[in-house]
Design a protein around this motif. Structure first.
Motif, PDB file in Angstrom:
ATOM      1  N   THR A 101      -4.112   4.361  -1.243  1.00  0.00           N
ATOM      2  CA  THR A 101      -4.829   5.193  -0.327  1.00  0.00           C
ATOM      3  C   THR A 101      -4.481   6.194   0.472  1.00  0.00           C
ATOM      4  OG1 THR A 101      -6.462   4.126   0.872  1.00  0.00           O
ATOM      5  CG2 THR A 101      -4.023   3.125   1.398  1.00  0.00           C
ATOM      6  N   LEU A 161     -11.954   2.457  -3.486  1.00  0.00           N
ATOM      7  CA  LEU A 161     -12.912   2.135  -2.647  1.00  0.00           C
ATOM      8  C   LEU A 161     -13.050   3.662  -2.335  1.00  0.00           C
ATOM      9  CD1 LEU A 161     -11.738  -0.469  -0.527  1.00  0.00           C
ATOM     10  CD2 LEU A 161     -13.180  -0.146  -2.951  1.00  0.00           C
ATOM     11  N   TYR A 192      -0.999  -0.894  -4.077  1.00  0.00           N
ATOM     12  CA  TYR A 192      -2.593  -0.636  -3.798  1.00  0.00           C
ATOM     13  C   TYR A 192      -2.283   0.852  -3.150  1.00  0.00           C
ATOM     14  CZ  TYR A 192      -7.265  -0.244  -2.044  1.00  0.00           C
ATOM     15  OH  TYR A 192      -8.877  -0.087  -1.274  1.00  0.00           O
ATOM     16  N   ARG A 218     -12.913  -3.885   0.934  1.00  0.00           N
ATOM     17  CA  ARG A 218     -11.532  -3.508   1.585  1.00  0.00           C
ATOM     18  C   ARG A 218     -11.379  -5.343   1.889  1.00  0.00           C
ATOM     19  NH1 ARG A 218     -11.902   0.450   6.299  1.00  0.00           N
ATOM     20  NH2 ARG A 218     -11.473  -1.870   8.817  1.00  0.00           N
ATOM     21  N   THR A 276      -4.779  -1.790   6.927  1.00  0.00           N
ATOM     22  CA  THR A 276      -5.967  -3.775   7.166  1.00  0.00           C
ATOM     23  C   THR A 276      -5.254  -4.792   6.340  1.00  0.00           C
ATOM     24  OG1 THR A 276      -7.746  -2.640   6.373  1.00  0.00           O
ATOM     25  CG2 THR A 276      -7.587  -3.042   8.643  1.00  0.00           C
ATOM     26  N   MET A 277      -5.172  -3.564   4.777  1.00  0.00           N
ATOM     27  CA  MET A 277      -5.108  -5.219   3.664  1.00  0.00           C
ATOM     28  C   MET A 277      -3.433  -5.334   2.948  1.00  0.00           C
ATOM     29  SD  MET A 277      -7.790  -2.230   1.196  1.00  0.00           S
ATOM     30  CE  MET A 277      -7.850  -3.378   0.118  1.00  0.00           C
ATOM     31  N   GLU A 304      -7.350   1.200   5.415  1.00  0.00           N
ATOM     32  CA  GLU A 304      -7.208   0.159   4.283  1.00  0.00           C
ATOM     33  C   GLU A 304      -5.752   0.196   4.172  1.00  0.00           C
ATOM     34  OE1 GLU A 304      -8.669   2.419   0.470  1.00  0.00           O
ATOM     35  OE2 GLU A 304     -10.646   2.585   1.981  1.00  0.00           O
ATOM     36  N   GLU A 343      -6.435   3.998  -5.416  1.00  0.00           N
ATOM     37  CA  GLU A 343      -8.014   4.693  -4.756  1.00  0.00           C
ATOM     38  C   GLU A 343      -9.492   3.869  -5.145  1.00  0.00           C
ATOM     39  OE1 GLU A 343      -8.327   8.092  -2.436  1.00  0.00           O
ATOM     40  OE2 GLU A 343      -5.968   8.902  -3.560  1.00  0.00           O
ATOM     41  N   ARG A 370     -17.290  -0.027   2.234  1.00  0.00           N
ATOM     42  CA  ARG A 370     -15.520   0.607   1.742  1.00  0.00           C
ATOM     43  C   ARG A 370     -15.061  -0.678   2.729  1.00  0.00           C
ATOM     44  NH1 ARG A 370     -13.439   6.546   1.820  1.00  0.00           N
ATOM     45  NH2 ARG A 370     -11.654   5.101   1.861  1.00  0.00           N
ATOM     46  N   VAL A 391     -11.206  -7.331  -1.923  1.00  0.00           N
ATOM     47  CA  VAL A 391     -10.040  -6.842  -2.103  1.00  0.00           C
ATOM     48  C   VAL A 391      -9.305  -8.187  -1.445  1.00  0.00           C
ATOM     49  CG1 VAL A 391      -8.464  -5.339  -3.058  1.00  0.00           C
ATOM     50  CG2 VAL A 391     -11.003  -4.354  -3.022  1.00  0.00           C
ATOM     51  N   LYS A 392      -8.776  -7.496  -0.384  1.00  0.00           N
ATOM     52  CA  LYS A 392      -8.126  -8.846   0.311  1.00  0.00           C
ATOM     53  C   LYS A 392      -7.893  -9.980   0.121  1.00  0.00           C
ATOM     54  CE  LYS A 392      -3.735  -8.914   2.640  1.00  0.00           C
ATOM     55  NZ  LYS A 392      -2.491  -9.224   1.544  1.00  0.00           N
ATOM     56  N   ALA A 448       0.933  -1.718   0.087  1.00  0.00           N
ATOM     57  CA  ALA A 448       0.255   0.289   0.392  1.00  0.00           C
ATOM     58  C   ALA A 448       0.300   1.134   0.256  1.00  0.00           C
ATOM     59  CB  ALA A 448      -1.214   0.060   1.436  1.00  0.00           C
TER      60      ALA A 448
END
Length: 364
Positions: free
Chosen positions: A191, A161, A189, A173, A199-200, A196, A159, A169, A176-177, A33
């Motif tokens: 953001t 989401l 990713y 998320r 956590t992702m 996000e 971005e 959202r 997506v993950k 990210a």
């Protein structure tokens, strides 16, 4: 699948630098990210990887191949945008299969690939619909499906989401993950939402004014911010940062906040009198019954449901305390507070860099 290597990449518009000497290695199958405030350069960096922006200097490699001068369409990447970028006059199936059609894929292959992606994304019942007939979350799934059917070496998310409401959202998320773990595709990713990123991702890259401030696993960045910028940016509510000066006396080592001494749990490799910043996260402050507890004056209480965010002050310094549960706290109350030594952070005020403490068994 493939790894991505960014080596000393810079980007300037005329004399204005946007990306400054960024280096990063993304392993095959890793989820990275890029996070930072608006204007920090994260989307520009992503667009450089995608081939949508030229590289001023440095080298970009995908799967071991230098792609600086390779057109976007030949980089074997797929990008998912914030605004979905769907063709309104095409059905879901036609949007998802558009890239396959351009490649000259057979009808049978297109049907098979679209069907498999639709099943993974829960879109099988929507293939004949148009984008206007879908919700925001469904449109984003279509955009992801279009990327999946290409079977790219690298997914790029810009971005994706940010246009969705808060509840959707959170749901997306997770999806997506989960999808990235299932496919195992290298993913980058972008953001501005630190939740996000936390956590992702497998690792977070924190950007500020085109420079990398820190790269690390989410909890590593959270627990050991490299500098003041990271400490202030990562975490919600933000870390409490109190400016003062180092003191060293008969009572031990501490930070003088203008007459109020906060003890430190160890020695610092810096001279007494140096300007420093004492940091403690709101959830690491606790209400204490210890005799040496500090008294925080309550200014405002926010009830979030799961916890209370108590805003107050120590002398002239503002603090936030995150308390679990629903304890009765009112403006004007005095709360005795303390922190565990291991939860204390210290930064040099001039450079902003982290100062490490040689821990001792002294309570903060």
């Amino acid at each position: 699948m493939a790894d991505v290597e960014i080596a000393h990449i810079s980007k300037s518009y005329a004399a204005h630098p946007v990306i400054r000497d960024v280096s990063l290695k993304v392993a095959d199958g890793e989820f990275i990210a890029l996070v930072g405030a608006s204007g920090c350069g994260k989307s520009t960096l992503l667009r450089m990887i995608a081939g949508l922006e030229t590289i001023t200097s440095g080298t970009l490699s995908i799967g071991g191949r230098v792609v600086n001068d390779v057109p976007s369409k030949d980089r074997d990447i797929a990008m998912v945008f914030q605004n979905y970028a769907l063709y309104p006059h095409l059905t879901v199936a036609e949007n998802m299969g558009f890239s396959l059609k351009l490649r000259g894929a057979s009808k049978e292959q297109m049907t098979r690939e679209i069907g498999q992606a639709a099943q993974v994304l829960g879109l099988s019942d929507y293939l004949d619909r148009y984008p206007r007939q879908l919700s925001g979350g469904q449109r984003q799934r279509v955009a992801m499906g279009r990327a999946i059917v290409r079977k790219p070496q690298v997914f790029l998310f810009d971005e994706p989401l940010s246009n969705l409401d808060a509840q959707l959202r959170v749901q997306m998320r997770v999806e997506v993950k989960t999808l990235q773990q299932r496919l195992g595709t290298t993913s980058i990713y972008v953001t501005h939402d630190q939740m996000e990123a936390m956590t992702m991702s497998d690792r977070i890259v924190i950007l500020n004014a085109g420079r990398v401030e820190q790269i690390g696993a989410p909890l590593e960045v959270y627990d050991r911010p490299a500098n003041l910028f990271v400490a202030a940016f990562i975490g919600s509510p933000a870390m409490n940062l109190l400016r003062g000066r180092l003191v060293d006396g008969p009572q031990g080592h501490g930070v003088d906040l203008g007459g109020l001494i906060l003890p430190l749990p160890g020695r610092v490799s810096a001279e007494a009198g140096r300007a420093v910043v004492f940091g403690i996260r709101p959830e690491r402050l606790v209400v204490s019954t210890a005799e040496d507890a500090l008294s925080m004056t309550v200014d405002l209480v926010e009830a979030t449901g799961a916890e209370l965010h108590v805003h107050g002050h120590l002398g002239d310094h503002k603090l936030i305390l995150a308390m679990p549960g629903r304890r009765l706290v009112r403006s004007g109350d005095l709360l005795p507070i303390a922190a565990e030594p291991a939860d204390i952070h210290l930064f040099d005020a001039a450079s902003g860099q982290r100062l490490d403490l040689q821990r001792e068994s002294v309570r903060a």
